[in-house]
Design a protein around this motif. Structure first.
Motif, PDB file in Angstrom:
ATOM      1  N   VAL A 139       0.772  10.529  -0.648  1.00 55.12           N
ATOM      2  CA  VAL A 139      -0.496   9.837  -0.413  1.00 55.12           C
ATOM      3  C   VAL A 139      -0.182   8.407   0.009  1.00 55.12           C
ATOM      4  O   VAL A 139       0.763   7.790  -0.490  1.00 55.12           O
ATOM      5  N   LEU A 140      -0.988   7.883   0.925  1.00 57.58           N
ATOM      6  CA  LEU A 140      -0.792   6.513   1.394  1.00 57.58           C
ATOM      7  C   LEU A 140      -0.927   5.528   0.236  1.00 57.58           C
ATOM      8  O   LEU A 140      -1.811   5.679  -0.612  1.00 57.58           O
ATOM      9  N   ALA A 141      -0.072   4.517   0.219  1.00 58.61           N
ATOM     10  CA  ALA A 141      -0.054   3.578  -0.905  1.00 58.61           C
ATOM     11  C   ALA A 141      -1.211   2.581  -0.850  1.00 58.61           C
ATOM     12  O   ALA A 141      -1.833   2.289  -1.869  1.00 58.61           O
ATOM     13  N   LEU A 145      -3.521  13.812   7.781  1.00 58.82           N
ATOM     14  CA  LEU A 145      -4.436  12.677   7.846  1.00 58.82           C
ATOM     15  C   LEU A 145      -5.785  13.150   8.378  1.00 58.82           C
ATOM     16  O   LEU A 145      -5.859  14.109   9.155  1.00 58.82           O
ATOM     17  N   ARG A 146      -6.830  12.459   7.985  1.00 60.07           N
ATOM     18  CA  ARG A 146      -8.150  12.713   8.551  1.00 60.07           C
ATOM     19  C   ARG A 146      -8.661  11.426   9.167  1.00 60.07           C
ATOM     20  O   ARG A 146      -8.807  10.415   8.475  1.00 60.07           O
ATOM     21  N   ARG A 193      -3.616   4.646  17.477  1.00 61.27           N
ATOM     22  CA  ARG A 193      -3.545   3.596  16.467  1.00 61.27           C
ATOM     23  C   ARG A 193      -4.757   3.756  15.561  1.00 61.27           C
ATOM     24  O   ARG A 193      -5.880   3.976  16.027  1.00 61.27           O
ATOM     25  N   ALA A 194      -4.545   3.659  14.250  1.00 55.74           N
ATOM     26  CA  ALA A 194      -5.632   3.924  13.312  1.00 55.74           C
ATOM     27  C   ALA A 194      -5.532   3.006  12.107  1.00 55.74           C
ATOM     28  O   ALA A 194      -4.439   2.628  11.671  1.00 55.74           O
ATOM     29  N   ARG A 195      -6.666   2.664  11.613  1.00 57.94           N
ATOM     30  CA  ARG A 195      -6.781   1.956  10.331  1.00 57.94           C
ATOM     31  C   ARG A 195      -6.875   3.025   9.255  1.00 57.94           C
ATOM     32  O   ARG A 195      -7.841   3.798   9.202  1.00 57.94           O
ATOM     33  N   LEU A 196      -5.879   3.116   8.383  1.00 58.66           N
ATOM     34  CA  LEU A 196      -5.784   4.174   7.386  1.00 58.66           C
ATOM     35  C   LEU A 196      -5.925   3.601   5.984  1.00 58.66           C
ATOM     36  O   LEU A 196      -5.543   2.448   5.727  1.00 58.66           O
ATOM     37  N   MET A 197      -6.448   4.419   5.092  1.00 56.63           N
ATOM     38  CA  MET A 197      -6.552   4.033   3.692  1.00 56.63           C
ATOM     39  C   MET A 197      -6.328   5.260   2.826  1.00 56.63           C
ATOM     40  O   MET A 197      -6.494   6.402   3.287  1.00 56.63           O
ATOM     41  N   PRO A 198      -5.922   5.076   1.572  1.00 55.57           N
ATOM     42  CA  PRO A 198      -5.767   6.237   0.680  1.00 55.57           C
ATOM     43  C   PRO A 198      -7.114   6.918   0.470  1.00 55.57           C
ATOM     44  O   PRO A 198      -8.157   6.264   0.524  1.00 55.57           O
ATOM     45  N   GLY A 222      -3.581  13.081   2.818  1.00 55.07           N
ATOM     46  CA  GLY A 222      -2.994  11.918   2.158  1.00 55.07           C
ATOM     47  C   GLY A 222      -3.549  10.595   2.605  1.00 55.07           C
ATOM     48  O   GLY A 222      -3.208   9.552   2.027  1.00 55.07           O
ATOM     49  N   ALA A 223      -4.379  10.581   3.639  1.00 54.00           N
ATOM     50  CA  ALA A 223      -4.973   9.328   4.118  1.00 54.00           C
ATOM     51  C   ALA A 223      -6.171   9.652   4.989  1.00 54.00           C
ATOM     52  O   ALA A 223      -6.239  10.711   5.619  1.00 54.00           O
TER      53      ALA A 223
END
Length: 706
Positions: free
Chosen positions: A99-101, A140-141, A162-167, A189-190
């Motif tokens: 999972v993204l930190a 990822l979604r 390019r994407a802005r990702l978050m947990p 995971g993100a």
């Protein structure tokens, strides 16, 4: 005393003997109870303790048994509970993915597993399996603006963006939707938002797949939400339904019509069997030599499987497909098709494959509805009331309408606690609306849509699409009329989990037993309903990031920030038991600047002061310390200095990272949090990853950071 114990033992044995045909129905209940226990209990130590306790109960029951049925029931129940807990524990470990930190902007390269157009929102939702070596979670979604989606992007494509990702976010406040848990079992995971340009390294296969082409064809034939509803019925894609129409369907208790499940599978199977039987009966040679019901059942099974595949093979659809196949199997074997045993077998099948489904609203609503219907019509008195008999046409029609109304009321009563627990709303007119909407959808909309699609192959489906459009307009008119009626939806605060458990236990006790002891189920139902009704709505709700707060002022909920999105407003209002949110800065009890708000709340026989920051601009340290000392609760998305010492609670960034969202009821000093210190469920304790290179640097927000 020994004589009294012996009489009790004999009485229990006589009761279980009378209920012997019903005992097997409790096997999936015990199994599901073990699964639910894993979600409720916090860590491996308590899970292991529960497994050992179940083993001890089972062995003790076997050792003390004297051939009694009660001992065998207890032993099997304990084994089933342990098996359910062990299975969900194993599955949670088996689906584990990184999972993204923390939030980042990163370049993502990977293959598109699923592309879902959200036409009404102007978005495309992509599920991407990221290539190895990027330091990203496996799956990822990402949402993309529809204008940024290349023409050759779809399932099977390989993309770079390019994407802005978050947990995956936890529940924003206690009782809200927990996407982190759902994402864990889906391997996501993100989540995040992608930006143009999107580079398609390898385009999607030509044609975009049957499901996508069919959705595009339907939405091209019918405008707006009518096309979205028609697409949802045919392919399960709800992306073209506007938020207003979707909300109206939900408030009217008709949202279940949009999710392909038992109703739609049953209609498809029934229509297929009827058509096959009628057509094959026209061939006398075949009708004499072949058992046409078997052929029709086989065709119905193929229709169920094909419809499930076409609509995306979602878990609710697969669950309904399995139930339909069991019904068809019972018909082939000459057994009674729809019984509580069949419902239990379907539930057990689903739980064995997707044990995590037991916590989902979809599983609970669908099985509660079918169990309530079957239990009602298996009751001897109800069965005798509505059994076929020699009577006039009007009497027969009236009897059918009464049966439909009674069934609707019972189903509404069975579903209401689940709806209140998950969605914090109780529909008051849902049963009446469904009496019209279900026949309209099943016998008018779906057959017309199927006929229109068939005639489109010949180029003459236009008139039938017009009729379909008219039927869908009627459905939407009904939904909006019911949703706009006074008191159509009663907003309630988050229901206590223990009260919900009592309501479920009481409902199961009433539905699954047959002797007079079933009436004891009323006791937990009354206690659970009373507990829910008497539970006060929270006075203060704070999201896990500290940015959004809702406080009860003047009988309503006032929001800290005027820029809170629609989702945040609705989520805070629903969990606070209110229909809408006001702005805190507009309330007479509040004193707000652009940097902070202080508000006085009368609750529990005294006045409470809440102080909340609402900007990241520097604040004078001494002024902040003075304001904190005058407040009972301080809320901030910042890391507040040690000199900020409120009289009771300090909910700043470090504290909220540990607790997640918070709900506070001032009367009694009740504080509920999303996270618990001892909680070791894997979505809280997952392996965290970060990309090797990100598009921007992030730093901790200190109390004085601009």
């Amino acid at each position: 005393m020994p004589r009294a114990m012996e009489r009790l033992r004999v009485g229990i044995e006589e009761w279980l003997e009378a209920e012997r045909d019903q005992l097997v129905l409790w096997l999936p209940v015990a199994f599901g109870g073990g699964i639910a226990a894993w979600f409720v209990l916090p860590d491996p130590r308590t899970w292991t303790t529960t497994l050992l306790l179940c083993a001890a109960v089972a062995f003790a029951a076997i050792g003390l048994a004297r051939g009694d049925r009660a001992a065998r029931v207890v032993a099997l129940g304990a084994v089933a509970v342990a098996a359910g807990l062990a299975l969900i524990w194993w599955r949670a470990e088996r689906v584990a993915e990184p999972v993204l930190a923390r939030p980042v902007v990163a370049v993502v390269r990977g293959s598109v597993e699923r592309a879902e157009p959200l036409i009404a929102r102007g978005l495309m939702r992509l599920t991407i399996r990221a290539d190895a070596g990027q330091g990203l979670p496996t799956r990822l979604r990402v949402n993309l603006a529809a204008a940024d989606v290349p023409a050759d992007l779809g399932a099977g494509a390989v993309v770079r963006l390019r994407a802005r990702l978050m947990p995956p976010p936890d529940a924003a406040v206690p009782g809200a939707y927990d996407f982190a848990r759902v994402a864990w079992f889906a391997g996501i995971g993100a989540t995040g938002r992608g930006f143009a340009p999107v580079t398609v390294i390898r385009p999607a296969p030509a044609g975009g797949g049957l499901r996508t082409r069919l959705t595009d064809h339907i939405t091209a034939r019918l405008d707006g939400s009518r096309g979205g509803i028609a697409a949802a019925l045919a392919t399960g894609d709800e992306g073209a339904i506007t938020p207003d129409d979707s909300e109206a369907m939900r408030r009217a208790g008709l949202a279940h019509l949009l999710s392909v499940s038992g109703l739609h599978i049953t209609a498809a199977v029934g229509a297929t069997m009827l058509l096959v039987m009628r057509l094959l009966a026209l061939w006398p040679w075949l009708a004499i030599r072949v058992r046409l019901p078997l052929v029709a059942a086989a065709a119905g099974a193929l229709a169920a499987i094909g419809y499930t595949w076409l609509t995306g093979s979602q878990v609710p659809t697969i669950r309904s497909c399995v139930a339909s196949l069991l019904v068809l199997g019972a018909l082939v074997l000459g057994r009674e098709a729809v019984t509580l045993r069949l419902v239990a077998a379907g539930a057990m099948t689903v739980l064995l494959v997707w044990p995590e489904a037991v916590t989902g609203a979809s599983f609970q609503l669908s099985f509660a509805a079918i169990a309530a219907i079957v239990a009602l019509h298996e009751h001897p008195r109800v069965e005798s009331w509505f059994a076929p008999r020699e009577e006039g046409r009007m009497a027969r029609v009236l009897r059918s309408l009464v049966s439909l109304l009674l069934t609707g009321l019972v189903v509404e009563a069975a579903l209401m606690p689940i709806a209140v627990y998950h969605f914090h709303k109780a529909g008051l007119y849902g049963s009446a609306a469904n009496i019209v909407a279900i026949p309209l959808t099943t016998f008018v909309v779906m057959p017309l849509e199927a006929l229109a699609l068939l005639l489109d192959a010949l180029g003459c489906g236009g008139p039938v699409w017009w009729a379909t459009d008219v039927a869908l307009r009627l459905l939407l008119v009904l939904a909006h009329a019911v949703a706009a009626a006074p008191g159509s939806s009663l907003a309630l605060p988050s229901m206590p989990a223990a009260a919900f458990a009592l309501l479920v236990a009481g409902g199961l006790w009433l539905a699954l037993w047959r002797t007079r002891w079933r009436r004891l189920g009323v006791v937990p139902l009354v206690i659970g309903a009373g507990w829910t009704w008497l539970t006060p709505a929270p006075d203060l709700l704070v999201t896990g990031d500290g940015r959004h707060m809702a406080v009860r002022v003047g009988g309503g909920l006032a929001l800290l920030r005027d820029r809170a999105g629609d989702y945040t407003r609705d989520m805070l209002a629903e969990n606070g038991g209110a229909d809408a949110g006001m702005l805190l800065g507009e309330q007479a009890a509040a004193r707000c600047t652009r940097d902070a708000c202080a508000v006085d709340v009368d609750a529990g026989g005294r006045r409470w002061r809440v102080l909340a920051t609402r900007s990241l601009y520097p604040v004078n340290r001494d002024d902040l310390a003075t304001a904190c000392a005058r407040a009972d609760v301080v809320v901030s998305e910042r890391h507040l200095p040690r000199t900020c010492r409120p009289r009771w609670l300090r909910l700043d960034a470090p504290m909220l990272r540990r607790t997640g969202g918070v709900a506070v009821t001032f009367a009694g000093g009740d504080v509920r949090t999303v996270r618990r210190d001892a909680d070791a469920h894997p979505w809280f304790a997952a392996v965290r990853v970060m990309p090797a290179v990100t598009g921007e640097h992030h730093r901790k927000r200190r109390w004085g950071a601009p």
